[in-house]
Design an enzyme around this catalytic site. Structure first.
Site, mmCIF file in Angstrom:
data_model
loop_
_atom_site.group_PDB
_atom_site.id
_atom_site.type_symbol
_atom_site.label_atom_id
_atom_site.label_comp_id
_atom_site.label_asym_id
_atom_site.label_seq_id
_atom_site.Cartn_x
_atom_site.Cartn_y
_atom_site.Cartn_z
ATOM 1 N N GLY A 239 53.579 40.227 29.392
ATOM 2 C CA GLY A 239 52.824 39.375 28.254
ATOM 3 C C GLY A 239 53.264 38.044 28.024
ATOM 4 N N GLU A 273 57.509 43.925 33.002
ATOM 5 C CA GLU A 273 56.368 44.282 33.855
ATOM 6 C C GLU A 273 55.374 42.776 33.822
ATOM 7 O OE1 GLU A 273 54.371 47.462 31.678
ATOM 8 O OE2 GLU A 273 55.755 48.820 32.176
ATOM 9 N N PRO A 274 55.836 41.952 34.173
ATOM 10 C CA PRO A 274 55.138 40.383 34.046
ATOM 11 C C PRO A 274 53.925 40.686 35.085
ATOM 12 C CG PRO A 274 57.123 40.194 35.547
ATOM 13 C CD PRO A 274 57.021 41.571 35.264
ATOM 14 N N GLY A 275 52.824 39.952 34.728
ATOM 15 C CA GLY A 275 51.781 39.849 35.565
ATOM 16 C C GLY A 275 51.238 38.304 35.519
ATOM 17 N N ARG A 276 50.750 37.811 34.395
ATOM 18 C CA ARG A 276 50.144 36.204 34.452
ATOM 19 C C ARG A 276 51.386 35.271 34.680
ATOM 20 N NH1 ARG A 276 45.865 35.537 30.816
ATOM 21 N NH2 ARG A 276 46.514 37.282 29.651
ATOM 22 N N ARG A 312 37.048 35.360 32.729
ATOM 23 C CA ARG A 312 37.958 34.874 31.569
ATOM 24 C C ARG A 312 37.181 34.092 30.535
ATOM 25 N NH1 ARG A 312 42.213 33.076 31.312
ATOM 26 N NH2 ARG A 312 42.953 34.666 30.065
ATOM 27 N N CYS A 342 22.214 35.039 35.780
ATOM 28 C CA CYS A 342 21.266 35.036 34.802
ATOM 29 C C CYS A 342 21.977 35.234 33.473
ATOM 30 C CB CYS A 342 20.198 35.664 35.191
ATOM 31 S SG CYS A 342 19.619 35.179 37.032
#
Ligand code: LLP
Length: 420
Positions: A239, A273-276, A312, A342
């Site tokens: 987070g 639990e880092p991701g970003r 995103r 489209c």
């Protein structure tokens, strides 16, 4: 800090000019800097060096097996949410005892796969899930390590789609009921209670929601201990936010200090639990200008990457920096950077000041290493783009661009439709 810098007017990834990669692999492509990945992981990991801890990279942020291997080589574990992510992690050589499994909808076959692998623990999101894991473990003659994912009812003050720790969210177990749930879990035959888990949301740029959560979880652990339930692992989820534009998230050191303050006397191994925060600014999306046009109201720069490649901006209204790959003397203008899909929602930047791009220019969409490729799709039958990793003065294709055949490989025309 990241390794995407201009050298003599040319945007480079580490020592490689990005235009040289585009010449070889075509556009669009995702580009990751190996040395940025390394340093982001190390900075995060060493921030927690004062306590027993395990960094479990969140695979959903970037699941390329070369990226996972990079972290596995540093001793990292992973946080997974599906059998597919488990498969990737094992291919990348992640040790089973460094794998934690989160998510509200674990299927029986996925649970079996994880039990046979011997993962560290399941982060339980419902009582029915716990009962099923107990049952499957029994039939396999295995034991399942579990923690409950606690919903602390804290507002992480981020985008509603990526808030997860509020009572109204589908995630976790109500903190008020959690003591009772732990007590009943104790009676299950094939379950070992090993932890407490929480994850309140993503792109959090303020320390306060983390601290409020920690305080609630700390109280719960003390209460569990008083009831004879000892907790070995405290999983704090991911987070931590990053700078896309002008956000000022806390440095991992500051976050780790806040964690230490609340948990140092609990005698738990802290799991993160880092991701970003690890991959977000270690990757970009490189795209090429196909056309430009001007309507009465707007300037449009039409590029060859679309919302299917990077969803995103349209899904969360998120900001991604836009930079030219070659610096020029051109004036700036306000324009929308749009893709070929489209849909009017197909934009990468809206009403943004940017150089007056021309046909054939390369454009770097910054901060695209997290939830970029992993959320991409084949919408409009667009083959998914390639992924490239630069290490020093060399680049490596870590995922080939899909071809038209890949789009239909799994499809079949049933016999009755084929005229005889
Ligand atoms: N752990 C769990 C249980 C999670 O659900 C997540 C992210 C993480 C860890 C990693 O969170 P991070 O450190 O990356 O914030 N697609 C959205 C983000 C969705 C996050 C989902 N869960 C986006 O592009 O902003």
């Amino acid at each position: 800090m990241h390794d995407f810098q201009y050298k003599r007017d040319e945007l480079c990834c580490e020592a490689v000019p990005i235009s040289a990669i585009a010449d070889r692999v075509g556009t669009p492509f995702y580009l990751y800097s190996y040395n940025t990945l390394l340093s982001h992981f190390r900075v995060f990991d060493s921030a927690f060096s004062s306590m027993q801890h395990l960094v479990c990279f969140s695979v959903k942020a970037n699941s390329n097996i070369a990226v996972l291997k990079t972290f596995a080589n540093l001793g990292g574990g992973v946080d997974i949410v599906s059998g597919g992510e488990l498969f990737r992690a094992l291919l990348a050589g992640v040790e089973p005892k460094k794998i934690v499994y989160s998510g509200v909808g674990k299927r029986p076959d996925e649970i079996e796969f994880a039990l046979m692998t011997g993962i560290l623990m399941f982060n339980i999101e419902s009582i029915q899930e716990l009962e099923l894991i107990d049952f499957i473990a029994g039939t396999l003659g295995k034991r399942a390590g579990i923690s409950f994912r606690i919903n602390p009812d804290i507002d992480p003050k981020t985008h509603p789609y990526i808030s997860t720790g509020l009572k109204k969210n589908k995630f976790g177990i109500d903190i008020k009921k959690s003591l009772d749930e732990y007590k009943s879990a104790r009676r299950l035959e094939n379950i070992d209670i090993v932890g407490v888990d929480c994850h309140i949301g993503s792109q959090i740029t303020d320390l306060e929601p983390f601290v409020a959560t920690l305080q609630r979880i700390r109280e719960l652990i003390l209460e569990l201990q008083e009831n004879g339930i000892s907790i070995r692992y405290l999983d704090l989820g991911g987070g931590l936010g990053i700078t896309y534009d002008d956000e000022t998230p806390p440095h991992p050191n500051i976050y780790a200090e806040a964690v230490a303050e609340e948990v140092s006397d609990l005698n738990c191994v802290v799991i993160l639990e880092p991701g970003r925060v690890i991959v977000g600014n270690a990757g970009i999306l490189v795209t090429k200008v196909l056309y430009t046009k001007k309507s009465e109201e707007k300037n449009f720069v039409i590029v060859d990457a679309g919302m299917n490649d990077l969803i995103r901006p349209t899904l969360y209204g998120s900001y991604q920096g836009i930079q030219p790959v070659k610096l020029t003397e051109r004036n700036e203008f306000v324009a929308d950077l749009v893709g070929p899909i489209c849909e009017s929602g197909d934009f990468l930047a809206k009403d943004r000041e940017m150089p007056q791009f021309e046909r054939g220019d390369l454009v770097a969409v910054m901060s695209a290493g997290a939830y970029g490729f992993t959320m991409s799709s084949n919408y409009n039958s667009r083959p998914r783009v390639s992924e490239v990793m630069v290490a020093g003065d060399r680049f490596h294709i870590i995922r080939e661009r899909e071809e038209y055949y890949d789009l239909v490989e799994a499809e079949k025309i049933p016999d009755f439709l084929v005229s005889k």
